[in-house]
Design a protein around this motif. Structure first.
Motif, PDB file in Angstrom:
ATOM      1  N   PRO A 125       0.767  -1.287  -0.022  1.00  0.00           N
ATOM      2  CA  PRO A 125       0.115   0.085   0.097  1.00  0.00           C
ATOM      3  C   PRO A 125       0.894   1.182  -0.127  1.00  0.00           C
ATOM      4  O   PRO A 125       1.979   1.212   0.617  1.00  0.00           O
ATOM      5  N   TYR A 155      -8.426   0.727  -3.380  1.00  0.00           N
ATOM      6  CA  TYR A 155      -9.251   1.188  -2.205  1.00  0.00           C
ATOM      7  C   TYR A 155      -8.135   1.347  -1.064  1.00  0.00           C
ATOM      8  O   TYR A 155      -6.971   1.435  -1.351  1.00  0.00           O
ATOM      9  N   ASP A 157      -6.370   0.863   1.854  1.00  0.00           N
ATOM     10  CA  ASP A 157      -6.116  -0.395   2.718  1.00  0.00           C
ATOM     11  C   ASP A 157      -5.806   0.157   4.270  1.00  0.00           C
ATOM     12  O   ASP A 157      -5.949  -0.797   5.271  1.00  0.00           O
ATOM     13  N   TRP A 170      -3.035   3.447  -0.307  1.00  0.00           N
ATOM     14  CA  TRP A 170      -4.060   2.841  -1.642  1.00  0.00           C
ATOM     15  C   TRP A 170      -3.473   1.455  -1.977  1.00  0.00           C
ATOM     16  O   TRP A 170      -2.189   1.364  -1.892  1.00  0.00           O
ATOM     17  N   MET A 171      -4.255   0.307  -2.352  1.00  0.00           N
ATOM     18  CA  MET A 171      -3.949  -0.740  -2.911  1.00  0.00           C
ATOM     19  C   MET A 171      -4.957  -1.276  -3.972  1.00  0.00           C
ATOM     20  O   MET A 171      -6.030  -0.363  -4.166  1.00  0.00           O
ATOM     21  N   LYS A 175     -12.104  -3.870  -2.392  1.00  0.00           N
ATOM     22  CA  LYS A 175     -12.593  -4.115  -0.845  1.00  0.00           C
ATOM     23  C   LYS A 175     -12.725  -2.846  -0.366  1.00  0.00           C
ATOM     24  O   LYS A 175     -12.963  -1.522  -0.661  1.00  0.00           O
ATOM     25  N   ASP A 177     -13.105   0.151   2.368  1.00  0.00           N
ATOM     26  CA  ASP A 177     -11.921   0.950   2.671  1.00  0.00           C
ATOM     27  C   ASP A 177     -11.798   1.006   4.358  1.00  0.00           C
ATOM     28  O   ASP A 177     -12.692   0.820   5.014  1.00  0.00           O
TER      29      ASP A 177
END
Length: 216
Positions: A125, A155, A157, A170-171, A175, A177
C-alpha cells in the motif's frame, strides 16, 4: 591523455554522420559515446554542424508517437538526446500537434493511471506522495487519478500519519475502505507542534532526557 581515445574507425563514422546531419538519431552507431562527447570530437575534427538545430523526420515521428500515447515531455525527450522540453513543445506545434496532449506534462492523465496500477501491483500500500516518488507523476495528477479510481480498481487499505492528520494508503482491488482514524484533538496537535518547534530551535529533546533517567 584521453581515457578512451577515439579510433580512426569512430572518426570515419562521425564524419559520415555529420554528412547526413543526423547526429541526434545516429548516435547509436557510436556505442559508448555520449552526445556531448561526440559533438566535441566533431568540433576537434573540424566538422561543421549546420544541421544540429534542424529536426529530422525520425525525431518528428518520435514526437508524434509521444503525443498519440500521451507521453509526458520529460519522458519523451529521453529518446531525443540534445533536445530540450521547450524546443520539443515548439516543434510539436509547428508540425500541427495541437490535440488533447499539446506536449505539456500532466495535461493527459492516461499514463498516470497505468503508472499507478503498475506501482501498486507489488501488493504494497502506498500514499499519494509515495506514488509520486514511484511514478514521477505530479501530485495534482495523482490526486485526480486516485479520485477517479477510488471504488473502481483501488481502495484504502489503511492510513499513515501525516502532519496533524492521516494520509490514505492505496491498494489495488475493490475491497471496503479501512476506517479513518479519529482526528487529533486541537490541544494535542498544538502540543506536538510546540514540541517539534522547540526541538528545531533549541535542540532540546525531552524524550532523550527521559530515556537517560530511566537508564539511570
Amino acid at each position: 591523455m584521453a581515457r578512451n581515445p577515439w579510433s580512426t574507425a569512430e572518426d570515419e563514422i562521425l564524419r559520415d554522420i555529420y554528412s547526413t546531419r543526423s547526429l541526434v538519431t545516429q548516435l547509436h552507431r557510436l556505442p559508448g559515446r555520449t552526445f556531448p562527447g561526440a559533438r566535441m570530437r566533431a568540433k576537434r575534427l573540424g566538422l561543421a554542424d549546420p544541421g544540429f538545430n534542424a529536426w529530422t523526420p525520425e525525431e518528428d515521428e518520435i514526437i508524434r508517437r509521444a503525443y498519440a500515447n500521451g507521453t509526458p515531455i520529460k519522458v519523451a525527450i529521453r529518446d531525443l538526446p540534445g533536445r530540450k522540453p521547450r524546443a520539443t513543445i515548439s516543434r510539436a506545434e509547428r508540425i500541427g500537434l495541437t490535440g488533447k496532449f499539446n506536449g505539456k506534462t500532466g495535461s493527459s492523465f492516461s499514463w498516470v493511471e497505468q503508472a499507478v496500477r503498475n506501482a501498486l501491483e507489488d501488493g504494497i500500500p502506498l500514499t499519494v506522495r509515495q506514488l509520486a516518488d514511484a511514478t514521477g507523476a505530479s501530485l495534482p495528477g495523482l490526486n485526480y487519478i486516485v479520485r477517479k479510481l477510488h471504488g473502481n480498481g483501488i481502495y484504502i487499505d489503511g492510513w499513515a500519519p501525516f502532519g496533524n492528520g492521516n494520509a490514505a494508503r492505496w491498494m489495488l482491488g475493490n475491497k471496503r475502505d479501512a476506517a479513518k482514524p479519529p482526528a487529533k484533538p486541537s490541544a494535542e496537535s498544538c502540543r506536538q507542534w510546540r514540541a517539534r518547534r522547540n526541538l528545531r530551535t533549541t535542540g532540546f529533546n525531552p524524550f532523550a532526557i527521559a530515556m537517560q533517567q530511566v537508564a539511570a
